[in-house]
Design an enzyme around this catalytic site. Structure first.
Site, PDB file in Angstrom:
ATOM      1  N   GLY A  47      69.666  24.487  37.535  1.00  0.00           N
ATOM      2  CA  GLY A  47      69.885  23.045  37.518  1.00  0.00           C
ATOM      3  C   GLY A  47      71.322  22.689  37.152  1.00  0.00           C
ATOM      4  O   GLY A  47      71.902  21.760  37.719  1.00  0.00           O
ATOM      5  N   THR A  48      71.882  23.418  36.213  1.00  0.00           N
ATOM      6  CA  THR A  48      73.239  23.100  35.749  1.00  0.00           C
ATOM      7  C   THR A  48      74.249  23.240  36.883  1.00  0.00           C
ATOM      8  O   THR A  48      75.086  22.352  37.104  1.00  0.00           O
ATOM      9  CB  THR A  48      73.624  24.012  34.567  1.00  0.00           C
ATOM     10  OG1 THR A  48      72.695  23.772  33.502  1.00  0.00           O
ATOM     11  CG2 THR A  48      75.037  23.729  34.083  1.00  0.00           C
ATOM     12  N   HIS A  70      62.808  27.194  36.982  1.00  0.00           N
ATOM     13  CA  HIS A  70      62.046  27.550  35.770  1.00  0.00           C
ATOM     14  C   HIS A  70      61.333  26.362  35.130  1.00  0.00           C
ATOM     15  O   HIS A  70      60.591  26.534  34.168  1.00  0.00           O
ATOM     16  CB  HIS A  70      62.937  28.288  34.751  1.00  0.00           C
ATOM     17  CG  HIS A  70      63.944  27.454  34.017  1.00  0.00           C
ATOM     18  ND1 HIS A  70      63.817  27.179  32.673  1.00  0.00           N
ATOM     19  CD2 HIS A  70      65.089  26.855  34.414  1.00  0.00           C
ATOM     20  CE1 HIS A  70      64.865  26.458  32.271  1.00  0.00           C
ATOM     21  NE2 HIS A  70      65.639  26.253  33.316  1.00  0.00           N
ATOM     22  N   ASN A  78      64.564  14.353  30.284  1.00  0.00           N
ATOM     23  CA  ASN A  78      63.999  15.582  29.736  1.00  0.00           C
ATOM     24  C   ASN A  78      63.419  15.421  28.340  1.00  0.00           C
ATOM     25  O   ASN A  78      62.502  16.140  27.969  1.00  0.00           O
ATOM     26  CB  ASN A  78      65.056  16.694  29.731  1.00  0.00           C
ATOM     27  CG  ASN A  78      66.413  16.229  29.279  1.00  0.00           C
ATOM     28  OD1 ASN A  78      66.958  15.261  29.806  1.00  0.00           O
ATOM     29  ND2 ASN A  78      66.976  16.908  28.307  1.00  0.00           N
ATOM     30  N   CYS A 101      67.842  22.700  25.970  1.00  0.00           N
ATOM     31  CA  CYS A 101      68.713  23.188  27.041  1.00  0.00           C
ATOM     32  C   CYS A 101      70.160  23.369  26.589  1.00  0.00           C
ATOM     33  O   CYS A 101      70.963  23.925  27.307  1.00  0.00           O
ATOM     34  CB  CYS A 101      68.661  22.237  28.231  1.00  0.00           C
ATOM     35  SG  CYS A 101      66.999  21.677  28.582  1.00  0.00           S
ATOM     36  N   GLN A 144      63.408  17.629  35.771  1.00  0.00           N
ATOM     37  CA  GLN A 144      62.169  17.444  34.996  1.00  0.00           C
ATOM     38  C   GLN A 144      61.071  16.791  35.827  1.00  0.00           C
ATOM     39  O   GLN A 144      59.897  16.941  35.538  1.00  0.00           O
ATOM     40  CB  GLN A 144      62.445  16.581  33.762  1.00  0.00           C
ATOM     41  CG  GLN A 144      63.328  17.246  32.722  1.00  0.00           C
ATOM     42  CD  GLN A 144      62.598  18.294  31.892  1.00  0.00           C
ATOM     43  OE1 GLN A 144      61.379  18.229  31.704  1.00  0.00           O
ATOM     44  NE2 GLN A 144      63.326  19.280  31.402  1.00  0.00           N
ATOM     45  N   THR A 171      77.164  36.149  47.422  1.00  0.00           N
ATOM     46  CA  THR A 171      76.032  36.840  48.047  1.00  0.00           C
ATOM     47  C   THR A 171      74.734  36.127  47.701  1.00  0.00           C
ATOM     48  O   THR A 171      74.479  35.813  46.538  1.00  0.00           O
ATOM     49  CB  THR A 171      75.974  38.300  47.547  1.00  0.00           C
ATOM     50  OG1 THR A 171      77.200  38.930  47.914  1.00  0.00           O
ATOM     51  CG2 THR A 171      74.793  39.045  48.159  1.00  0.00           C
TER      52      THR A 171
HETATM   53  N1  PLP Z   1      68.773  18.736  34.035  1.00  0.00           N
HETATM   54  C1  PLP Z   1      67.715  18.494  33.250  1.00  0.00           C
HETATM   55  C2  PLP Z   1      67.098  17.129  33.248  1.00  0.00           C
HETATM   56  C3  PLP Z   1      67.172  19.503  32.451  1.00  0.00           C
HETATM   57  O1  PLP Z   1      66.122  19.249  31.685  1.00  0.00           O
HETATM   58  C4  PLP Z   1      67.765  20.787  32.474  1.00  0.00           C
HETATM   59  C5  PLP Z   1      67.195  21.814  31.589  1.00  0.00           C
HETATM   60  O2  PLP Z   1      67.538  22.862  31.353  1.00  0.00           O
HETATM   61  C6  PLP Z   1      68.877  21.008  33.336  1.00  0.00           C
HETATM   62  C7  PLP Z   1      69.358  19.957  34.087  1.00  0.00           C
HETATM   63  C8  PLP Z   1      69.574  22.328  33.432  1.00  0.00           C
HETATM   64  O3  PLP Z   1      68.850  23.207  34.224  1.00  0.00           O
HETATM   65  P1  PLP Z   1      69.097  24.805  34.100  1.00  0.00           P
HETATM   66  O4  PLP Z   1      68.508  25.197  32.786  1.00  0.00           O
HETATM   67  O5  PLP Z   1      68.382  25.411  35.246  1.00  0.00           O
HETATM   68  O6  PLP Z   1      70.562  25.034  34.152  1.00  0.00           O
END
Ligand code: PLP
Length: 383
Positions: free
Chosen positions: A68-69, A200, A150, A325, A178, A236
Site C-alpha cells: 500500500g505504501t 495483507h 484505518n 502501520c 482498509q 523484475t
Molecule cells: N494505507 C492505509 C489506509 C493503511 O491502513 C496502510 C496500512 O498499513 C497502508 C496504507 C500501508 O500499506 P502497506 O502496509 O501495505 O505498506
C-alpha cells in the site's frame, strides 16, 4: 486472541497454496521469452486480470507494487509531478490520511514549493465532501481522499467527490487499503484516476499491493529501470507475490458481501460488550453505512490506551492503541487529534475473515477484566 485485522489479516489457504506453487515449482524471470519465463508471465497476467475484474478496471491499469505504501507514493508523487509539468501547483488531501499519503504529499509540496491544502474532518473521522471540493483550485494537480480510515473505520463518500472532480478535470486518488475487504470498490463508480490496495489487509501476504493507474492519466514513475509495467514501475515482476495477490483479491471480492454481514454482526456484538463497561464510548460514525464493519474504536475513561494494549497483550489479546502501520506506536495519533478525540485512552479492535464469536466474547472478557485491574491501580498511565 487476534483482534487486530486492520493491521494485518490471516493469509487465506488458497493464497498460501498459490504462493507455494510459484515459489517451489517454477524458476525464471517473467520478462524472459523462454518457456520458464513465459509460465511466470502468464501467472502475473492472470493475476492482473483477476484484479482488473474485481475493480472494474482494464488489466493495463493495474500495476503491482510492494504494498500500500508504494502504491500511495506512486499515485501521489507520480500524479503531482505529472501535473506540475502542466503548471499545476496545488495538492489537496485530508488530515486523517495514512502516512503513506500524507507524507509524500507533504514531501512533494515542500520539495517543489507547491501549495498543500489539508482538509479537516468531523469528530466521526469523516471528510465533508463540500469542504474537499471547496479546497480545489484551477491549478490543483491532485486530490487524495481515503475511502475508509484505518483507525476509526470512517467511510468517505468518494463516489460523490470523484464525480465532481472528474467533471472539473482534476485527478483523484483514493487509498482503499482498509476499504477493500468489506466495501464494494469499483473504479468507474468512484471516478478515480488512481487507487491503492495492499494484499495483507484482505487475506494476502504483506509485501505486495496494487496501484490502479487509469491509462491516459499522466504519471511520472518513481523507479526507473527495465521499463516493466508500462514503464511506470520498473523492476523484475514478483511473480509469486503477484499471483498470490491476484488470488487474494478474487477471494476477497468474492466473499465480501457475506463478510460484510458477518463482521457487521460480530462488531455489533463486540461493541455492545465493550459499551457495557462503565465509561466506554464508541468512536467513529454512528451510521453503520458510514463505518467499516471490521472496526471497533473505543475511548475508555480512567485508563491509558498504551498501558491497556500492553496489559491486554500480556493477557493474550492483540489489539492496537492506534495504527500499527507506523514504525512505533508511541506517537499520539494524528487521526484522533484531527477529530478532537483524546487519543490517550482509546483502543482499536478490528475483525477479519477468520474472526469468530468465541474470539469476540473472549476479547470482551479480557478487556473488561484488564480495564478493572488497571483502574484499581490508577489507570496505568505510563506517560
Ligand atoms: N494505507 C492505509 C489506509 C493503511 O491502513 C496502510 C496500512 O498499513 C497502508 C496504507 C500501508 O500499506 P502497506 O502496509 O501495505 O505498506
Amino acid at each position: 486472541i487476534y483482534l487486530d485485522h486492520a493491521a494485518s489479516t490471516v493469509v487465506r489457504p488458497a493464497v498460501r497454496a498459490e504462493l507455494a506453487r510459484w515459489l517451489t515449482d517454477e524458476v525464471g524471470n517473467p520478462s524472459s521469452s523462454h518457456a520458464a519465463g513465459r509460465a511466470l508471465r502468464t501467472a502475473v497476467e492472470e493475476a492482473r486480470e483477476r484484479v482488473a475484474t474485481a475493480l472494474g478496471a482494464h488489466p493495463q491499469d493495474v500495476v503491482f507494487t510492494s504494498g500500500g505504501t508504494e502504491a500511495d507514493n506512486l499515485a501521489v508523487k507520480g500524479l503531482v509531478w505529472a501535473g506540475l509539468a502542466r503548471g499545476r501547483r496545488h495538492v489537496v488531501t485530508t488530515a486523517v490520511e495514512h502516512p503513506a499519503v500524507l507524507e509524500p504529499a507533504r514531501w512533494i509540496a515542500g520539495h517543489e514549493g507547491l501549495d498543500l491544502s489539508v482538509v479537516g474532518v468531523g469528530r466521526d473521522g469523516r471528510v465533508d465532501v463540500d469542504e474537499v471540493l471547496a479546497a480545489v483550485r484551477g491549478d490543483t494537480a491532485l486530490v487524495s481522499v481515503m475511502a475508509a480510515n484505518n483507525e476509526l473505520g470512517a467511510v468517505n463518500d468518494v463516489a460523490t467527490i470523484g464525480a465532481a472532480l472528474r467533471e472539473r478535470g482534476v485527478p483523484f486518488h483514493t487509498d482503499a487499503v482498509q476499504a477493500f475487504a468489506t466495501q464494494d470498490v469499483d473504479v468507474a463508480a468512484w471516478s478515480v484516476d488512481a487507487l491503492a490496495l495492499s494484499a495483507h489487509k484482505f487475506g494476502g501476504p504483506a509485501g505486495v499491493g496494487i496501484a490502479y493507474l487509469r491509462r491516459g492519466v499522466p504519471v511520472v514513475p518513481l523507479s526507473h529501470g527495465g521499463g516493466q509495467d508500462r514503464g511506470v514501475r520498473s523492476g523484475t515482476l514478483a511473480a509469486a507475490l503477484d499471483a498470490a495477490c491476484g488470488v487474494a483479491v478474487e477471494a476477497a471480492a468474492g466473499d465480501r458481501a457475506d463478510l460484510r454481514d458477518r463482521l457487521g454482526a460480530l462488531s455489533d456484538r463486540l461493541a455492545a460488550g465493550l459499551l457495557a463497561i462503565d465509561g466506554v464510548r464508541r468512536n467513529g460514525p454512528d451510521d453503520r453505512r458510514r463505518r467499516l464493519p471490521s472496526h471497533v474504536h473505543v475511548s475508555i475513561d480512567g485508563v491509558d490506551g498504551e498501558a491497556l494494549t500492553f496489559a491486554l497483550d500480556q493477557a493474550g489479546l492483540c489489539v492496537s492503541a492506534g495504527a500499527a502501520c507506523g514504525a512505533g506506536a508511541q506517537k499520539a495519533s494524528p487521526v484522533l487529534a484531527a477529530t478532537g478525540i483524546d487519543g490517550d485512552a482509546a483502543i482499536r479492535l478490528s475483525l477479519g475473515w477468520t474472526s469468530t464469536e468465541t474470539e469476540v466474547d473472549r476479547g470482551i472478557d479480557l478487556v473488561t477484566e484488564t480495564v478493572a485491574k488497571l483502574r484499581a491501580v490508577g489507570g496505568g498511565a505510563v506517560r
